[in-house]
Design an enzyme around this catalytic site. Structure first.
Site, short mmCIF file in Angstrom:
data_model
loop_
_atom_site.label_atom_id
_atom_site.label_comp_id
_atom_site.label_asym_id
_atom_site.label_seq_id
_atom_site.Cartn_x
_atom_site.Cartn_y
_atom_site.Cartn_z
N SER A 78 1.38 -8.08 -1.05
CA SER A 78 1.83 -8.67 0.29
C SER A 78 1.42 -10.25 0.24
O SER A 78 2.14 -11.11 0.87
CB SER A 78 1.37 -8.11 1.63
OG SER A 78 1.69 -8.50 2.68
N SER A 79 0.13 -10.39 -0.06
CA SER A 79 -0.69 -11.90 -0.17
C SER A 79 0.07 -12.66 -0.92
O SER A 79 0.12 -14.15 -0.68
CB SER A 79 -2.06 -11.59 -0.53
OG SER A 79 -2.79 -10.74 0.53
N THR A 95 1.44 -22.12 21.09
CA THR A 95 0.47 -21.76 21.85
C THR A 95 -0.58 -20.94 20.98
O THR A 95 -0.08 -19.95 20.19
CB THR A 95 0.37 -21.05 23.32
OG1 THR A 95 -0.90 -20.62 23.56
CG2 THR A 95 1.48 -19.93 23.09
N GLN A 96 -1.96 -21.07 20.95
CA GLN A 96 -2.77 -20.11 20.26
C GLN A 96 -2.75 -18.58 20.95
O GLN A 96 -3.29 -17.68 20.13
CB GLN A 96 -4.12 -20.68 20.15
CG GLN A 96 -4.02 -21.88 19.03
CD GLN A 96 -5.71 -22.49 19.42
OE1 GLN A 96 -6.58 -21.82 19.55
NE2 GLN A 96 -5.46 -23.86 18.99
N THR A 100 0.88 -1.31 0.04
CA THR A 100 -0.03 -0.12 -0.26
C THR A 100 0.75 1.18 0.08
O THR A 100 0.35 2.13 -0.52
CB THR A 100 -0.81 -0.03 1.20
OG1 THR A 100 -1.77 -1.10 1.25
CG2 THR A 100 -1.95 1.19 1.17
N THR A 150 1.56 -4.98 4.44
CA THR A 150 1.72 -5.25 5.81
C THR A 150 0.94 -6.75 6.08
O THR A 150 1.34 -7.14 7.19
CB THR A 150 0.52 -4.31 6.64
OG1 THR A 150 -0.55 -4.54 5.91
CG2 THR A 150 1.09 -2.76 6.50
N ASP A 151 0.39 -7.31 5.18
CA ASP A 151 -0.33 -8.60 5.34
C ASP A 151 0.86 -9.73 5.97
O ASP A 151 0.45 -10.66 6.69
CB ASP A 151 -1.13 -9.01 4.48
CG ASP A 151 -2.47 -8.33 4.25
OD1 ASP A 151 -2.74 -7.41 5.28
OD2 ASP A 151 -3.11 -8.52 3.34
N THR A 192 3.90 -9.44 15.09
CA THR A 192 2.74 -10.13 14.20
C THR A 192 1.80 -8.93 13.91
O THR A 192 1.63 -8.11 14.67
CB THR A 192 2.01 -11.23 15.15
OG1 THR A 192 1.23 -11.93 14.31
CG2 THR A 192 1.39 -10.73 16.21
#
Length: 347
Positions: A61-62, A280-281, A16, A92-93, A169
């Protein structure tokens, strides 16, 4: 004798931040350095030498993947001696994946590699891209009192915070505070002044050279555990050919449902040489498989500790280690080693 002006290489991969609105059509068009400079005239106020390299065509980004990580690493390696720091403009993704990957690929890095981007295109009135870019360049050029790079790490700068790349993240799809480092404080905060937390910043080993790596292997699988998961579906996923590592996204401090069929399947994968990593989630905290019986069973099934890794970090670290063809034992050893500041090891 005056010190020469810092030299910064700007690498535009896509995203972007480099989209500029055509005033006649209203359409967003991709980055061109000369046009970019018109929208950020403040760049001329830096007493720096700034060059740019543009991916052609720019990568959304994707669509970012290991072959593009390799291209970035190759550019930095080729230009390493010519520049004091590098600023990478990226969507950013998947920015946190790319930054994590580069932290492993650029071994014993001695210069700043700062990723940044924006939530609004650089040409829009309220863009966050201008401040992100200008501050990233300033950080990439910053030196300590003895003339050493202030932050010789792969980092992400976004919305006034400098974060270690492999600890970061994306947490927000709309707000300017798009990134978070849950398990490590910011390395620097930008206000009127940029304040560095120097005791957190990693330094290269002066006895060893900078060593770039280009080998990655993406034969991995992420399995997110959830209440009510069905055996036949999980079996179908885990029976895929070619899997070399499985990342288990578990509950809490590293726990899994007490289903015998699940542990049998994991033990079978372990016997086949597949690496099993328990993460861990939860956004904050670490895996402690010995804390509860439900975590201990994963340990007994062959799963290794992912500690407080981000998902982006554990994915790219595994790709990096698998790409180098290490033995299972060596990969397990290195997954239990803090290679680039990516995990917190407790005594």
């Amino acid at each position: 004798m005056n010190n020469p002006s810092p030299s910064i290489l700007l690498i535009y991969t896509g995203g972007t931040i480099g989209m500029i609105e055509n005033p006649e059509t209203g359409a967003l068009e991709n980055f061109h350095w000369e046009q970019f400079q018109q929208h950020v005239p403040e760049l001329k106020r830096f007493n720096f030498h700034i060059d740019s390299i543009m991916f052609g065509p720019p990568i959304d980004s994707s669509d970012m993947e290991p072959k593009y990580w390799v291209r970035i690493a190759q550019i930095i390696s080729k230009e390493y001696d010519r520049y004091d720091g590098f600023v990478i403009l990226h969507g950013t993704d998947t920015m946190a994946f790319t930054a994590s990957a580069l932290s492993f690929m650029l071994e014993n890095l001695g210069k700043p590699v700062i990723f940044t981007g924006s939530q609004l295109p650089i040409g829009q009135l309220r863009t966050d891209g201008k401040e992100n870019l200008l501050t990233s360049i300033e950080i990439a050029a910053a030196k300590t009192a003895d003339g050493q790079p202030m932050v010789p790490e792969v980092c992400i700068f976004f919305e006034n915070k400098l974060l270690r790349g492999n600890r970061t993240t994306k947490i927000n799809a709309e707000g300017f505070n798009a990134f978070r480092s849950y398990n490590l404080p910011a390395l620097a905060k930008a206000g009127i002044h940029i304040k560095y937390d120097t005791h957190l910043i990693r330094r290269p080993d002066p006895t060893r050279p900078f060593c770039p790596h280009y080998l990655m292997d993406s034969n991995i699988l992420i399995l997110t555990l959830f209440p009510g998961m069905r055996r036949e579906i999980i079996d179908g996923i885990l029976q895929q050919q070619g899997i070399k590592a499985v990342i288990l996204q578990t509950f809490g401090s590293g726990n899994a449902p007490q289903k015998p069929w699940l542990f049998d399947r994991l033990r079978e994968l372990d016997r086949q040489g597949v690496i099993l990593v328990n993460v861990t989630q939860c956004s904050t905290g670490t895996v402690e498989m010995g804390r509860y019986e439900t975590g201990l069973q994963l340990l007994q099934a062959g799963a290794i500790n992912g500690y407080d890794s981000t998902m982006e970090s554990v994915v790219t670290k595994l790709m990096f280690l698998l790409g180098h063809g290490y033995s299972k034992e060596r990969i397990i050893e290195l997954m239990n080693t803090d290679i680039a500041g990516e995990i917190t090891l407790t005594e």
